[in-house]
Design a protein around this motif. Structure first.
Motif, PDB file in Angstrom:
ATOM      1  N   VAL A  15      62.514  58.194  38.030  1.00 48.34           N
ATOM      2  CA  VAL A  15      61.315  57.357  38.160  1.00 48.34           C
ATOM      3  C   VAL A  15      60.275  58.214  38.863  1.00 48.34           C
ATOM      4  N   ASN A  16      59.007  58.146  38.437  1.00 44.62           N
ATOM      5  CA  ASN A  16      58.035  59.011  39.106  1.00 44.62           C
ATOM      6  C   ASN A  16      57.674  58.489  40.498  1.00 44.62           C
ATOM      7  N   PHE A  17      57.146  59.395  41.337  1.00 46.76           N
ATOM      8  CA  PHE A  17      57.006  59.098  42.754  1.00 46.76           C
ATOM      9  C   PHE A  17      55.913  58.062  43.032  1.00 46.76           C
ATOM     10  N   THR A  18      54.928  57.966  42.179  1.00 42.38           N
ATOM     11  CA  THR A  18      53.903  56.932  42.386  1.00 42.38           C
ATOM     12  C   THR A  18      54.552  55.551  42.264  1.00 42.38           C
ATOM     13  N   ARG A  19      55.435  55.405  41.296  1.00 42.30           N
ATOM     14  CA  ARG A  19      56.123  54.122  41.136  1.00 42.30           C
ATOM     15  C   ARG A  19      57.082  53.891  42.302  1.00 42.30           C
ATOM     16  N   ILE A  20      57.721  54.949  42.766  1.00 39.40           N
ATOM     17  CA  ILE A  20      58.602  54.818  43.930  1.00 39.40           C
ATOM     18  C   ILE A  20      57.810  54.375  45.156  1.00 39.40           C
ATOM     19  N   TRP A  21      56.630  54.970  45.377  1.00 38.07           N
ATOM     20  CA  TRP A  21      55.779  54.541  46.495  1.00 38.07           C
ATOM     21  C   TRP A  21      55.455  53.053  46.401  1.00 38.07           C
ATOM     22  N   ALA A  22      55.113  52.613  45.187  1.00 37.18           N
ATOM     23  CA  ALA A  22      54.698  51.212  45.007  1.00 37.18           C
ATOM     24  C   ALA A  22      55.867  50.247  45.226  1.00 37.18           C
ATOM     25  N   THR A  23      57.030  50.583  44.668  1.00 35.98           N
ATOM     26  CA  THR A  23      58.162  49.666  44.821  1.00 35.98           C
ATOM     27  C   THR A  23      58.710  49.697  46.254  1.00 35.98           C
ATOM     28  N   ALA A  24      58.647  50.861  46.903  1.00 35.25           N
ATOM     29  CA  ALA A  24      59.056  50.926  48.311  1.00 35.25           C
ATOM     30  C   ALA A  24      58.129  50.069  49.174  1.00 35.25           C
ATOM     31  N   LEU A  25      56.872  49.981  48.773  1.00 35.99           N
ATOM     32  CA  LEU A  25      55.940  49.122  49.503  1.00 35.99           C
ATOM     33  C   LEU A  25      56.307  47.652  49.317  1.00 35.99           C
ATOM     34  N   GLU A  26      56.680  47.282  48.078  1.00 36.67           N
ATOM     35  CA  GLU A  26      57.167  45.905  47.843  1.00 36.67           C
ATOM     36  C   GLU A  26      58.392  45.607  48.703  1.00 36.67           C
ATOM     37  N   MET A  27      59.323  46.571  48.771  1.00 36.61           N
ATOM     38  CA  MET A  27      60.549  46.368  49.552  1.00 36.61           C
ATOM     39  C   MET A  27      60.221  46.219  51.043  1.00 36.61           C
ATOM     40  N   THR A  28      59.291  47.030  51.517  1.00 34.25           N
ATOM     41  CA  THR A  28      58.915  46.958  52.931  1.00 34.25           C
ATOM     42  C   THR A  28      58.273  45.607  53.230  1.00 34.25           C
ATOM     43  N   ALA A  29      57.433  45.142  52.318  1.00 26.50           N
ATOM     44  CA  ALA A  29      56.792  43.836  52.501  1.00 26.50           C
ATOM     45  C   ALA A  29      57.846  42.722  52.519  1.00 26.50           C
ATOM     46  N   ALA A  30      58.823  42.804  51.605  1.00 29.18           N
ATOM     47  CA  ALA A  30      59.891  41.797  51.570  1.00 29.18           C
ATOM     48  C   ALA A  30      60.703  41.834  52.867  1.00 29.18           C
ATOM     49  N   ARG A  31      60.964  43.055  53.347  1.00 27.31           N
ATOM     50  CA  ARG A  31      61.768  43.210  54.571  1.00 27.31           C
ATOM     51  C   ARG A  31      61.039  42.642  55.788  1.00 27.31           C
ATOM     52  N   TYR A  32      59.719  42.848  55.841  1.00 30.30           N
ATOM     53  CA  TYR A  32      58.927  42.353  56.975  1.00 30.30           C
ATOM     54  C   TYR A  32      58.487  40.896  56.779  1.00 30.30           C
ATOM     55  N   GLY A  33      58.750  40.339  55.564  1.00 26.39           N
ATOM     56  CA  GLY A  33      58.255  38.996  55.287  1.00 26.39           C
ATOM     57  C   GLY A  33      56.737  38.924  55.268  1.00 26.39           C
ATOM     58  N   THR A  34      56.119  40.003  54.788  1.00 24.42           N
ATOM     59  CA  THR A  34      54.657  40.108  54.787  1.00 24.42           C
ATOM     60  C   THR A  34      54.126  39.941  53.374  1.00 24.42           C
ATOM     61  N   PRO A  35      53.139  39.090  53.159  1.00 29.09           N
ATOM     62  CA  PRO A  35      52.549  39.017  51.816  1.00 29.09           C
ATOM     63  C   PRO A  35      51.869  40.348  51.483  1.00 29.09           C
ATOM     64  N   LEU A  36      51.987  40.768  50.239  1.00 25.93           N
ATOM     65  CA  LEU A  36      51.391  42.050  49.821  1.00 25.93           C
ATOM     66  C   LEU A  36      50.565  41.791  48.569  1.00 25.93           C
ATOM     67  N   SER A  37      49.277  42.030  48.653  1.00 30.35           N
ATOM     68  CA  SER A  37      48.424  41.815  47.487  1.00 30.35           C
ATOM     69  C   SER A  37      48.353  43.090  46.652  1.00 30.35           C
ATOM     70  N   ALA A  38      47.897  42.931  45.416  1.00 35.88           N
ATOM     71  CA  ALA A  38      47.695  44.108  44.560  1.00 35.88           C
ATOM     72  C   ALA A  38      46.672  45.044  45.190  1.00 35.88           C
ATOM     73  N   ASP A  39      45.688  44.473  45.896  1.00 35.04           N
ATOM     74  CA  ASP A  39      44.690  45.308  46.571  1.00 35.04           C
ATOM     75  C   ASP A  39      45.321  46.138  47.697  1.00 35.04           C
ATOM     76  N   ASP A  40      46.266  45.516  48.429  1.00 36.61           N
ATOM     77  CA  ASP A  40      46.959  46.261  49.493  1.00 36.61           C
ATOM     78  C   ASP A  40      47.693  47.461  48.902  1.00 36.61           C
TER      79      ASP A  40
END
Lengths: 225, 225
Positions: A54-79
């Motif tokens: 998987v390319n690293f840009t996609r890894i950055w994006a999905t890792a951000l989703e995982m971090t948001a889920a872990r922190y219970g933080t809403p994450l917008s597409a703009d974020d």
């Protein structure tokens, strides 16, 4: 034949602390930035082990989703877009431009090798004002295997037309040092604050607390021919 | 043929929070425990990618040295021994014994598969009072490749005399789910607090917020057949 000096990009050349205000705004705590980058590395290593590239840009994006889920933080597409844009607009660590200048002045060939995609890597180094130091900017994406797998290092050596032992990989990450040494490169570790070598990996012959000290050692070792 | 239910050990069955007071004493901050475990995983994944096998006890010890270096904290041999001893004396998560009891009562075969060495894994599950639930306790150390590489999952299937698709790997870690699915197992994710799946990996057909919920799903799916 002097060595070709090949630099890792994120955290080694570029200072990711510029993203701290953004992570503090999104997550409420600055430590989320490191948590996110650690998750991105973990996901990258897992894809490398399972062979599911998987390319690293996609890894950055999905890792951000995982971090948001872990922190219970809403994450917008703009974020998410703000983080990915932020990665393209990092500034170099303060010790980097002069260090690259000294290596070039000594006649050494310089290149970059990163897990970022080629398009992102070129944008990063151009925006940071240091792209002109490098005769090539290589992305692991081209070989669809991420560092620390051997293929990206081997690819760089092939494209630079030198035996892999004539590459010296400069990195602030123990895992990149491990991969480079395992692939047959020389290595240089930049012990930036919080960065430590892994005792499981052979020590590289160049270790410095900052890029200036690393360059001192490289000039002493790699300019002789 | 019903599936054989194979459990990851650390964090999935056993509660590592018991180590928090120890890490707080050594490092001054409780977050050092997670930082240490993350470093151990990163070092393990790097050794797996470079093919330089190292057993997990040694990885735990060197990751502790790295964490101490990163925090600038002195680390005595006694501190290191206390952590390694602590890993052998963890208690199960509160939801674990009853969940294992229900699966056994339903006639399912249960096993454990961990990156811990066999000697440590047996000590861990015995000290936790749950070793008797498992017909086998497998360590990745036997095949000298750590999860999430496919070899440990394949080894467990071979030793359990079932096709790999008849293994269901139960884990609280996205990376273990990724490895199990890639190897051809079914999987079940226990979404313990702070644990999230990786969007880069296919979703397992069993996901629960705790072990009781996971067992509900497993009993509904895997007892038929």
């Amino acid at each position: 034949m002097p060595r070709v000096i090949v630099f890792d990009v994120n955290e080694t050349l570029l200072d990711m602390r510029a993203l701290d205000p953004l992570f503090t705004r999104i997550f409420g705590v600055v430590s989320a930035r490191q948590a996110w980058f650690n998750q991105a590395l973990q996901s990258a290593f897992v894809t490398t082990i399972t062979g599911e590239y998987v390319n690293f840009t996609r890894i950055w994006a999905t890792a951000l989703e995982m971090t948001a889920a872990r922190y219970g933080t809403p994450l917008s597409a703009d974020d998410c877009a703000a983080v990915l844009d932020g990665m393209r607009a990092l500034t170099p660590h303060a010790d980097v431009p002069a260090a690259l200048e000294r290596l070039r002045a000594a006649g050494l060939r310089l290149a970059a090798l990163t897990n970022s995609t080629e398009e992102v890597a070129i944008a990063q180094l151009t925006n940071a004002g240091i792209a002109h130091f490098f005769e090539n900017i290589f992305s692991a994406d081209i070989v669809r295997r991420l560092k620390p797998a051997p293929e990206p290092y081997e690819y760089a050596a092939t494209r630079l037309h030198v035996p892999i032992g004539r590459i010296r990989m400069v990195a602030a990450h123990a895992w990149d040092i491990a991969g480079a040494l395992h692939a047959g490169c020389a290595a240089a570790f930049v012990a930036r604050p919080g960065m430590v070598l892994d005792p499981l990996v052979p020590r590289p012959d160049v270790i410095g607390t900052d890029m200036a000290e690393v360059v001192d050692h490289i000039l002493a070792i790699d300019c002789s021919g």
